[in-house]
Write a protein that holds these residues in place. Structure first.
Motif, PDB file in Angstrom:
ATOM      1  N   UNK A 116       0.782  -1.236   0.000  1.00 23.19           N
ATOM      2  CA  UNK A 116       0.000   0.000   0.000  1.00 23.19           C
ATOM      3  C   UNK A 116       0.820   1.296   0.000  1.00 23.19           C
ATOM      4  N   UNK A 117       2.010   1.242   0.569  1.00 25.20           N
ATOM      5  CA  UNK A 117       2.790   2.465   0.795  1.00 25.20           C
ATOM      6  C   UNK A 117       3.478   2.896  -0.495  1.00 25.20           C
ATOM      7  N   UNK A 118       3.282   4.130  -0.879  1.00 28.60           N
ATOM      8  CA  UNK A 118       3.838   4.751  -2.070  1.00 28.60           C
ATOM      9  C   UNK A 118       2.915   4.487  -3.252  1.00 28.60           C
ATOM     10  N   UNK A 119       2.842   3.260  -3.722  1.00 29.33           N
ATOM     11  CA  UNK A 119       1.821   2.910  -4.721  1.00 29.33           C
ATOM     12  C   UNK A 119       1.225   1.579  -4.315  1.00 29.33           C
TER      13      UNK A 119
ATOM     14  N   UNK B 290      -8.363  -0.632   3.131  1.00 31.17           N
ATOM     15  CA  UNK B 290      -8.853  -1.861   2.494  1.00 31.17           C
ATOM     16  C   UNK B 290      -7.973  -3.053   2.851  1.00 31.17           C
ATOM     17  N   UNK B 291      -6.668  -2.853   2.823  1.00 31.26           N
ATOM     18  CA  UNK B 291      -5.742  -3.928   3.171  1.00 31.26           C
ATOM     19  C   UNK B 291      -5.940  -4.380   4.616  1.00 31.26           C
ATOM     20  N   UNK B 292      -6.019  -3.430   5.536  1.00 36.31           N
ATOM     21  CA  UNK B 292      -6.168  -3.775   6.948  1.00 36.31           C
ATOM     22  C   UNK B 292      -7.511  -4.444   7.246  1.00 36.31           C
TER      23      UNK B 292
ATOM     24  N   UNK C 113      -8.230  -3.909  -3.723  1.00 38.32           N
ATOM     25  CA  UNK C 113      -8.817  -4.018  -5.053  1.00 38.32           C
ATOM     26  C   UNK C 113      -8.833  -2.683  -5.773  1.00 38.32           C
ATOM     27  N   UNK C 114      -8.502  -1.619  -5.051  1.00 40.24           N
ATOM     28  CA  UNK C 114      -8.542  -0.267  -5.614  1.00 40.24           C
ATOM     29  C   UNK C 114      -7.449  -0.111  -6.663  1.00 40.24           C
ATOM     30  N   UNK C 115      -7.805   0.425  -7.806  1.00 39.53           N
ATOM     31  CA  UNK C 115      -6.837   0.599  -8.884  1.00 39.53           C
ATOM     32  C   UNK C 115      -6.437   2.048  -9.123  1.00 39.53           C
ATOM     33  N   UNK C 116      -6.991   2.989  -8.363  1.00 37.32           N
ATOM     34  CA  UNK C 116      -6.623   4.396  -8.400  1.00 37.32           C
ATOM     35  C   UNK C 116      -6.534   4.994  -9.745  1.00 37.32           C
TER      36      UNK C 116
END
Length: 170
Positions: A35-38, A159-161, A167-170
């Motif tokens: 999750x961190x950065x991208x 979402x990860x936690x 699933x987010x693709x930003x």
């Protein structure tokens, strides 16, 4: 050397997990990579040496280029507080390499699980002959663009936690 100023960004997020789980997501390289950065698909390196004075690094590979985010741990109080520096060396002009943003992550128990308060001291590099209003405008723009980046990262973190995957693709 040109001048610079600072602005502070503060964001608060709530998670339906324990403070220890939130802290772990900030400090475990495998969690950081997701999750961190991208996102995990483009983060090809995530590593850290979790001790005061230890370093951390994430390398994101996008559009054929590597983007590095690095820093040093300044304070570690698991699972309540983490303070570290943050810079992207390839994006900073040579004469400003010593400038590093400082990020403070404070986590406390809440009725929902955890409340995280994120604070980033952002260095804004000035161009020559800037007026006070130019500086103020630049600080607002840096604050806003930094907030947008963290907004997306924190969506992924939540979402990860709370689900175990992103699933987010930003």
């Amino acid at each position: 050397m040109s001048n610079y100023s600072t602005t502070t960004l503060t964001m608060t997020r709530n998670f339906n997990v324990t403070p220890a789980e939130v802290f772990n997501a900030w400090t475990d390289p495998e969690m950081m990579r997701k999750w961190f950065f991208t996102l995990e698909g483009t983060n090809k390196v995530a590593q850290n040496n979790l001790k005061v004075g230890g370093s951390w690094e994430i390398v994101d590979h996008r559009d054929g280029k590597d983007y590095r985010a690095i820093g040093e741990y300044l304070e570690i109080d698991s699972p309540k507080k983490l303070v570290f520096t943050f810079t992207m060396p390839e994006m900073v002009p040579e004469e400003f390499k010593e400038l590093k943003d400082t990020i403070t992550v404070e986590i406390k128990e809440s009725p929902e699980g955890s409340e995280m308060t994120f604070t980033q001291l952002i260095h804004v590099i000035h161009e020559e002959n800037w007026t006070d209003s130019d500086i103020e405008k630049a600080q607002g723009e840096w604050n806003s663009s930094t907030e947008q980046g963290w907004y997306y990262m924190f969506m992924g973190l939540k979402e990860l936690l709370e689900t175990g995957e992103i699933n987010y693709k930003g």
